[in-house]
Design an enzyme around this catalytic site. Structure first.
Site, PDB file in Angstrom:
ATOM      1  N   LYS A  32      10.708 -14.852  20.886  1.00  0.00           N
ATOM      2  CA  LYS A  32      11.274 -15.519  22.064  1.00  0.00           C
ATOM      3  C   LYS A  32      10.200 -16.223  22.892  1.00  0.00           C
ATOM      4  CE  LYS A  32      12.349 -12.635  25.311  1.00  0.00           C
ATOM      5  NZ  LYS A  32      11.286 -12.865  26.326  1.00  0.00           N
ATOM      6  N   THR A  33       9.110 -15.505  23.194  1.00  0.00           N
ATOM      7  CA  THR A  33       8.037 -16.083  24.013  1.00  0.00           C
ATOM      8  C   THR A  33       7.412 -17.282  23.308  1.00  0.00           C
ATOM      9  OG1 THR A  33       7.604 -13.889  24.936  1.00  0.00           O
ATOM     10  CG2 THR A  33       5.911 -15.561  25.262  1.00  0.00           C
ATOM     11  N   ASP A 220      13.787 -17.489  31.148  1.00  0.00           N
ATOM     12  CA  ASP A 220      13.578 -16.387  30.210  1.00  0.00           C
ATOM     13  C   ASP A 220      14.441 -15.193  30.639  1.00  0.00           C
ATOM     14  OD1 ASP A 220      12.492 -14.904  28.167  1.00  0.00           O
ATOM     15  OD2 ASP A 220      10.600 -14.501  29.180  1.00  0.00           O
ATOM     16  N   GLU A 221      14.765 -14.314  29.679  1.00  0.00           N
ATOM     17  CA  GLU A 221      15.516 -13.080  29.961  1.00  0.00           C
ATOM     18  C   GLU A 221      16.784 -13.367  30.775  1.00  0.00           C
ATOM     19  OE1 GLU A 221      14.620 -10.542  28.419  1.00  0.00           O
ATOM     20  OE2 GLU A 221      12.447 -10.322  28.321  1.00  0.00           O
ATOM     21  N   GLN A 251      20.085  -6.674  25.150  1.00  0.00           N
ATOM     22  CA  GLN A 251      19.017  -6.066  25.952  1.00  0.00           C
ATOM     23  C   GLN A 251      19.294  -6.191  27.451  1.00  0.00           C
ATOM     24  OE1 GLN A 251      14.861  -6.512  24.371  1.00  0.00           O
ATOM     25  NE2 GLN A 251      15.798  -8.033  23.027  1.00  0.00           N
ATOM     26  N   ARG A 601      11.285  -1.351  20.410  1.00  0.00           N
ATOM     27  CA  ARG A 601       9.889  -1.463  20.872  1.00  0.00           C
ATOM     28  C   ARG A 601       8.926  -1.083  19.754  1.00  0.00           C
ATOM     29  NH1 ARG A 601      10.759  -4.956  23.488  1.00  0.00           N
ATOM     30  NH2 ARG A 601      12.837  -4.692  22.624  1.00  0.00           N
TER      31      ARG A 601
END
Length: 715
Positions: A32-33, A220-221, A251, A601
């Site tokens: 994503k980043t 983002d997010e 998430q 994670r």
């Protein structure tokens, strides 16, 4: 083009699309980043918009800094950087320039949570408000939640599902608290989001100004946005429709602070012609971990359809630890960390132990200390929350914004200058009567009913505040801070106290000066205002040192966005995870998403732990395994057979089981039993939690209704 190098086909499509609104569903570990950074680089390379016309919004300073650093690696440090920051920092930046339109000064203070509670406490005391048994923190949480929901009170204060008394109480406290913030020229975190909306609504020309500045918006997010954040993004992007939001509904774990998963699931309603891309290739985890996480989250109904896949190796099965109690659980985890280090040559920093609530860390810390395992707690007492640092920051705030009464009361007699409670009370009474700040009241000290010595002390303090307020215009921020600490005699104050704690406090103040020097070095136009802003918006993750060789202990919420070779998720018991509040699980789907976040994670290995007994308020209670463990395909799980626990853990385990088995001999209630209580009389048992004399029974007592009683208090 450099901006398209190293992207997979779906990532490349998402980066190249620039023809309108765009929604990118980015699964855990799907890059994503990377896509965000390459998208920004692509916009600059293709000259779609200038760098300063790009707004990139993140949820942590850590993520914002990573974006800035990686954009600079594309173009070099000479690039005129886009606007990159958290929602709160971007809004604060806008308000520093524009808030005067709303009748407030641009040198406003941003109150952190402890300041907010202190202000609310003052308001309640000054107005003699009876809380009727409610806690100030509970009132504060409700005010914050209502702000996040942009809720308003109707005429009679009802409509929030509480009792009429609580509705009226919250309404009264809310209004008085908000008035006190305005009087102190201060904003809380929620106001940072709400005030720009007021500004844009009242002054369309200011909205138009920022629409012209932010010609391409990336968020983002996006699954974590709340209502004010949704309206902010919508207001800025509605006209030019150049918006790209990235997130993962699986998430979404912050509904308790106002986040609305519908913002991402219904993005196409706000922007009907949006293009949707799905990043489903996971680069982080093994196939086993990914399969387990996917099978669990599939049990949620409110989600977008997507299936993560990976070219990584299968990896090891998930290991289940079935401990006797939380002490046994903690020592088993410590033993497995030791074993992983010896067998697989891992370092402490390769491990993270995740739990549902902060209280679970205590037992883990005990086990790790006794096992000589180096650990760090993410979300412990942070540097900027230490008393001596809060004292200095309070001075900073008063000298920037003299109307800040909360900070003024903190430092008016520190170090001691002879302004006692009686003197302060007289000053506060005068300020309330004249409806001015404490600082403004100091200008009329001769009108107060105080002796000459007290008046002299107050006048000297007033002159100190006024002088350092003026010095802000004459000295650089770094020099100003050094001069202030010398002038206040802080060093001598702590040195004269002489004890170890005082010397540690002095060392922390020296560290504060070092931080100010570093801030000034990195920011050419560093000011007291910009420094206080950066400090007030620091989160737990921003202060976490990921290079330190230590096992990370943190809540599952804190772990979002991070990754580790090995993850432990402990406390997988019903009522703890999923967490039960007030006898019910508020949102099982969000709890499941939280478990999904925890699993994803891990890069290489996952350990899940549960126990047959857990202590609840000091009482050992039998407990069941979490429902989430049953949702993982059994072929993906093996049981830990090491059963390694220290003598201490074994002793605790034996003691816990003796407590339970001993009490079971005496008492064993079940639903339907008729019991007697010395106050409530005869009742019927309708529910049993635990065993023996420490079991909690839910009993219907006729006219008294349902009560929860510990078994040993019954006949």
């Amino acid at each position: 083009m450099k901006s398209l190098v190293g992207l997979n086909p779906e990532q490349r499509k998402a980066v190249e699309y620039i023809d309108g609104p765009e929604l990118i569903f980015a699964g855990a570990g799907s890059g994503k980043t990377k896509v965000l950074i390459h998208k920004i680089a692509y916009l600059i390379e293709k000259r779609v918009v200038g760098p300063r016309n790009i707004l990139a919004v993140t949820f942590t300073n850590k993520a914002a800094n990573e974006l800035k650093e990686r954009i600079e690696s594309f173009f070099g440090k000479n690039l005129n950087l886009p606007w990159v920051g958290t929602f709160h920092s971007i809004c604060a930046r806008i308000l520093r320039k524009e808030i005067h339109h709303l009748g407030m000064s641009n040198d406003f203070t941003i109150y952190d949570v402890s300041d907010q509670i202190e202000l609310l406490k003052s308001v309640i005391e000054e107005n003699n408000i009876s809380l009727g048994g409610f806690e100030i923190r509970d009132i504060h949480r409700r005010i914050s939640f209502l702000k996040n929901k942009m809720a308003s009170f109707n005429d009679n204060g009802a409509g929030f599902g509480y009792s009429r008394f609580r509705d009226e109480l919250i309404k009264k406290c809310y209004n008085l608290y908000q008035q006190a913030l305005i009087q102190a020229n201060a904003l809380d975190f929620d106001d940072l989001l709400l005030y720009p909306l007021k500004l844009f609504d009242s002054y369309p020309e200011i909205l138009e100004k920022y629409r012209n500045i932010f010609q391409y918006i990336l968020v983002d997010e996006y699954q974590d946005t709340n209502k004010p954040q949704f309206y902010l993004v919508n207001a800025l992007a509605r006209k030019h429709r150049r918006i790209c939001v990235v997130g993962d509904d699986d998430q979404s774990i912050y509904s308790w602070r106002g986040a609305e998963i519908e913002n991402i699931l219904r993005f196409d309603e706000a922007f009907p012609d949006c293009q949707v891309f799905k990043l489903e290739q996971n680069y982080r985890s093994t196939k086993v971990i990914l399969k387990a996480a996917t099978e669990v989250v599939r049990n949620n109904e409110n989600r977008a359809d997507k299936t993560l896949w990976s070219n990584n190796e299968n990896g090891e099965p998930i290991t289940l630890i079935e401990a006797m109690d939380e002490y046994d659980e903690a020592y088993r985890i410590a033993g497995l960390i030791e074993k992983e280090i010896l067998r697989n040559k891992r370092a402490f920093k390769d491990f993270a132990v995740l739990y549902r609530i902060n209280a679970q860390s205590r037992v883990l810390e005990e086990a790790f200390r006794r096992s000589n395992i180096v650990y760090t707690i993410v979300g412990g007492v942070k540097f900027f929350e230490r008393k001596e640092i809060k004292d200095m920051l309070a001075y900073f705030r008063v000298f920037l914004n003299p109307k800040d009464n909360v900070s003024m009361k903190r430092i008016i007699n520190f170090p001691a200058r002879g302004i006692g409670k009686i003197t302060l009370s007289a000053l506060e009474s005068f300020a309330r009567e004249k409806k001015v700040s404490l600082y403004e009241a100091l200008a009329y000290v001769d009108l107060l009913d105080l002796d000459r010595r007290q008046k002299t002390v107050l006048k000297n303090f007033y002159e100190l505040v006024s002088r350092f307020h003026r010095l802000l215009e004459q000295l650089s921020f770094e020099e100003w801070a050094h001069v202030l600490i010398d002038e206040l005699g802080i060093r001598n104050y702590y040195k004269n106290l002489g004890d170890e704690e005082s010397l540690n406090r002095l060392a922390n103040i020296e560290e504060l000066l070092s931080d100010i020097s570093e801030f000034s070095r990195l920011n050419e136009e560093a000011t007291l205002s910009s420094y206080l802003e950066s400090v007030s918006l620091i989160s737990d993750i921003d202060t976490w040192d990921d290079e330190k060789n230590a096992v990370s202990l943190m809540t599952l919420h804190s772990a979002k966005g991070l990754e580790f070779p090995v993850i432990f998720i402990c406390g997988l018991n019903e009522k703890l995870f999923p967490l039960e509040r007030d006898g019910e699980i508020k949102n099982i789907e969000e709890e499941r998403r939280l478990f999904y976040v925890g699993l994803t994670r891990a890069k290489e290995k996952v350990y899940l732990s549960t126990s047959t007994v857990r202590n609840v308020m000091g009482v050992p209670m039998s407990t069941r395994r979490s429902i989430f463990l049953e949702e993982i395909p059994p072929e993906l799980v093996i049981e830990d057979e090491s059963h390694r626990s220290s003598r201490i853990a074994a002793k605790r385990k034996k003691s816990s089981m003796e407590d339970i088995s001993g009490s079971m001999v005496n008492t064993n209630y079940k639903p339907g039993d008729v019991v007697n209580h010395r106050i409530f009389g005869t009742g019927k048992v309708i529910g049993v939690d635990g065993y023996g004399e420490n079991a909690k029974l839910r009993i219907h007592f006729g006219q008294y209704g349902v009560k929860t009683i510990v078994a040993k208090y019954l006949n």
